[in-house]
Design a protein around this motif. Structure first.
Motif, PDB file in Angstrom:
ATOM      1  N   ALA A 137      25.917  71.433 110.510  1.00  0.00           N
ATOM      2  CA  ALA A 137      26.916  71.436 109.438  1.00  0.00           C
ATOM      3  C   ALA A 137      27.986  70.371 109.690  1.00  0.00           C
ATOM      4  O   ALA A 137      28.406  69.657 108.763  1.00  0.00           O
ATOM      5  N   TYR A 138      28.429  70.261 110.947  1.00  0.00           N
ATOM      6  CA  TYR A 138      29.469  69.283 111.282  1.00  0.00           C
ATOM      7  C   TYR A 138      28.997  67.859 111.009  1.00  0.00           C
ATOM      8  O   TYR A 138      29.711  67.064 110.379  1.00  0.00           O
ATOM      9  N   PHE A 139      27.800  67.523 111.454  1.00  0.00           N
ATOM     10  CA  PHE A 139      27.336  66.144 111.313  1.00  0.00           C
ATOM     11  C   PHE A 139      26.965  65.809 109.868  1.00  0.00           C
ATOM     12  O   PHE A 139      27.088  64.653 109.455  1.00  0.00           O
ATOM     13  N   VAL A 140      26.536  66.791 109.096  1.00  0.00           N
ATOM     14  CA  VAL A 140      26.336  66.546 107.661  1.00  0.00           C
ATOM     15  C   VAL A 140      27.680  66.253 107.000  1.00  0.00           C
ATOM     16  O   VAL A 140      27.805  65.359 106.158  1.00  0.00           O
ATOM     17  N   PHE A 141      28.718  67.012 107.391  1.00  0.00           N
ATOM     18  CA  PHE A 141      30.067  66.778 106.861  1.00  0.00           C
ATOM     19  C   PHE A 141      30.572  65.397 107.241  1.00  0.00           C
ATOM     20  O   PHE A 141      31.102  64.664 106.393  1.00  0.00           O
ATOM     21  N   VAL A 142      30.396  65.026 108.512  1.00  0.00           N
ATOM     22  CA  VAL A 142      30.846  63.703 108.979  1.00  0.00           C
ATOM     23  C   VAL A 142      30.108  62.597 108.239  1.00  0.00           C
ATOM     24  O   VAL A 142      30.714  61.591 107.839  1.00  0.00           O
ATOM     25  N   ALA A 143      28.809  62.786 108.036  1.00  0.00           N
ATOM     26  CA  ALA A 143      28.031  61.782 107.306  1.00  0.00           C
ATOM     27  C   ALA A 143      28.527  61.654 105.875  1.00  0.00           C
ATOM     28  O   ALA A 143      28.634  60.549 105.334  1.00  0.00           O
ATOM     29  N   GLY A 151      27.889  60.138  99.571  1.00  0.00           N
ATOM     30  CA  GLY A 151      28.823  61.203  99.912  1.00  0.00           C
ATOM     31  C   GLY A 151      28.619  62.461  99.079  1.00  0.00           C
ATOM     32  O   GLY A 151      28.641  63.580  99.600  1.00  0.00           O
ATOM     33  N   ILE A 152      28.441  62.285  97.771  1.00  0.00           N
ATOM     34  CA  ILE A 152      28.256  63.430  96.878  1.00  0.00           C
ATOM     35  C   ILE A 152      26.977  64.195  97.226  1.00  0.00           C
ATOM     36  O   ILE A 152      26.954  65.429  97.269  1.00  0.00           O
ATOM     37  N   ILE A 153      25.928  63.429  97.495  1.00  0.00           N
ATOM     38  CA  ILE A 153      24.648  64.057  97.841  1.00  0.00           C
ATOM     39  C   ILE A 153      24.781  64.870  99.129  1.00  0.00           C
ATOM     40  O   ILE A 153      24.299  66.008  99.222  1.00  0.00           O
ATOM     41  N   LEU A 154      25.469  64.289 100.114  1.00  0.00           N
ATOM     42  CA  LEU A 154      25.641  64.983 101.383  1.00  0.00           C
ATOM     43  C   LEU A 154      26.577  66.185 101.244  1.00  0.00           C
ATOM     44  O   LEU A 154      26.405  67.192 101.943  1.00  0.00           O
ATOM     45  N   PHE A 155      27.552  66.088 100.360  1.00  0.00           N
ATOM     46  CA  PHE A 155      28.438  67.225 100.113  1.00  0.00           C
ATOM     47  C   PHE A 155      27.642  68.390  99.503  1.00  0.00           C
ATOM     48  O   PHE A 155      27.818  69.550  99.898  1.00  0.00           O
ATOM     49  N   ILE A 156      26.753  68.072  98.568  1.00  0.00           N
ATOM     50  CA  ILE A 156      25.887  69.099  97.977  1.00  0.00           C
ATOM     51  C   ILE A 156      24.959  69.674  99.048  1.00  0.00           C
ATOM     52  O   ILE A 156      24.717  70.892  99.097  1.00  0.00           O
ATOM     53  N   ALA A 157      24.462  68.795  99.926  1.00  0.00           N
ATOM     54  CA  ALA A 157      23.589  69.249 101.012  1.00  0.00           C
ATOM     55  C   ALA A 157      24.335  70.187 101.954  1.00  0.00           C
ATOM     56  O   ALA A 157      23.779  71.183 102.430  1.00  0.00           O
ATOM     57  N   VAL A 163      25.118  77.923 102.184  1.00  0.00           N
ATOM     58  CA  VAL A 163      24.474  79.023 101.462  1.00  0.00           C
ATOM     59  C   VAL A 163      23.239  79.500 102.217  1.00  0.00           C
ATOM     60  O   VAL A 163      22.989  80.707 102.333  1.00  0.00           O
ATOM     61  N   LEU A 164      22.488  78.548 102.757  1.00  0.00           N
ATOM     62  CA  LEU A 164      21.298  78.899 103.534  1.00  0.00           C
ATOM     63  C   LEU A 164      21.678  79.708 104.774  1.00  0.00           C
ATOM     64  O   LEU A 164      20.958  80.631 105.174  1.00  0.00           O
ATOM     65  N   GLY A 165      22.823  79.371 105.363  1.00  0.00           N
ATOM     66  CA  GLY A 165      23.294  80.123 106.526  1.00  0.00           C
ATOM     67  C   GLY A 165      23.583  81.571 106.179  1.00  0.00           C
ATOM     68  O   GLY A 165      23.250  82.488 106.943  1.00  0.00           O
ATOM     69  N   VAL A 166      24.213  81.792 105.034  1.00  0.00           N
ATOM     70  CA  VAL A 166      24.480  83.158 104.578  1.00  0.00           C
ATOM     71  C   VAL A 166      23.166  83.896 104.345  1.00  0.00           C
ATOM     72  O   VAL A 166      23.020  85.076 104.715  1.00  0.00           O
ATOM     73  N   TYR A 167      22.205  83.204 103.746  1.00  0.00           N
ATOM     74  CA  TYR A 167      20.889  83.800 103.476  1.00  0.00           C
ATOM     75  C   TYR A 167      20.203  84.217 104.781  1.00  0.00           C
ATOM     76  O   TYR A 167      19.689  85.344 104.897  1.00  0.00           O
ATOM     77  N   PHE A 168      20.209  83.338 105.758  1.00  0.00           N
ATOM     78  CA  PHE A 168      19.585  83.656 107.044  1.00  0.00           C
ATOM     79  C   PHE A 168      20.298  84.831 107.715  1.00  0.00           C
ATOM     80  O   PHE A 168      19.655  85.698 108.325  1.00  0.00           O
ATOM     81  N   PHE A 169      21.629  84.857 107.614  1.00  0.00           N
ATOM     82  CA  PHE A 169      22.393  85.956 108.210  1.00  0.00           C
ATOM     83  C   PHE A 169      21.994  87.294 107.595  1.00  0.00           C
ATOM     84  O   PHE A 169      21.749  88.277 108.309  1.00  0.00           O
TER      85      PHE A 169
END
Length: 265
Positions: A137-143, A151-157, A163-169
């Motif tokens: 998550a950190y490195f996607v944010f930094v990217a 930037g927009i694409i990575l923000f959506i990612a 959301v995927l993290g919540v799903y896995f939890f």
């Protein structure tokens, strides 16, 4: 679901000593916190208060932090691992009590000692999974911040990753109970939780949200009561009791929900 929420309170009323395992866990975690307090204070004081970080880009920052405060980070990591293990240990104890596998708190605590290796394995897995997830998550944010063209694409990612993290939890939240109550090992428990959860995912989400709210409400109630205590000792005792009661309620209700829904298709 309502039955389990009420059942958590009635269980504590009918068996008031059931708060003791949670109290024991709280005391142990307090010692853990004290043990790593110097490291935590040094790390946060140096980085957040005094601003002792270099003028480097966000890609390099984690490596500088690890290099400069490695000892403090290791101590905090071990403290977190210990707290996780204590929490899972107490969940095992309550599982033995609520499922009537053991009669008596002392017997349940002693019997759970035999499962320390699997509890440690579970704790290491949870900590490692959270570390890997947070790192990505950190490195996607930094990217996203660094590469303006996408930037927009990575923000959506990043949002999708959260959301995927919540799903896995939600899918794996009951893994510890499959281990504690069914006697399954970690790998099989993960698979069983993954298979069991999808049909009731929204139900689980609502249950956990309400359970968290009620647990916080109980802790807040004791915090309000402590305001009327006449001495520091009474204040500390009331807060500790509130932590124990809220912790016991969370574990008992969590287990009752699982037992009530375990056999349902």
């Amino acid at each position: 679901m309502l039955k389990e929420f009420i059942g958590g309170f009635t269980e504590l009323v009918s068996r008031p000593l059931y708060f003791l395992p949670a109290l024991l866990a709280g005391i142990i975690n307090l010692f853990v916190m004290v043990a790593v307090s110097e490291n935590s204070f040094n790390f946060f004081m140096q980085t957040l208060v005094l601003g002792n970080v270099p003028d480097v880009n966000l890609w390099q920052m984690p490596f500088y932090i690890i290099n400069s405060y490695g000892q403090d980070l290791i101590a905090m990591l071990l403290g977190t691992l210990a707290s996780l293990a204590v929490g899972f240990y107490i969940l095992y104890v309550y599982s033995a009590l609520i499922a009537a596998k053991e009669k008596g708190i002392v017997k349940a605590i002693a019997a759970t000692a035999k499962k320390i290796p699997e509890i440690l394995a579970l704790s290491v897995f949870v900590l490692a999974a959270f570390f890997i997830y947070s790192t990505i998550a950190y490195f996607v944010f930094v990217a996203g911040v660094s590469i303006e063209a996408i930037g927009i694409i990575l923000f959506i990612a990043l949002l999708a990753w959260l959301v995927l993290g919540v799903y896995f939890f939600l899918m794996l939240a009951f893994t510890p109970l499959f281990m504690a109550l069914n006697g399954t090992k970690l790998k099989k428990a993960l698979a069983e939780s993954w298979k069991w959860s999808p049909k009731r995912l929204l139900h689980i989400a609502v249950f956990l949200a309400v359970l968290w709210f009620l647990t916080m409400a109980v802790a807040t109630l004791f915090s309000m009561i402590s305001d009327f205590a006449g001495s520091d000792e009474l204040i500390a005792g009331t807060l500790m009791l509130g932590m124990a009661v809220s912790g016991a309620y969370y574990n008992i209700t969590f287990i009752k929900y699982f037992l009530a829904n375990r056999e349902k298709a």
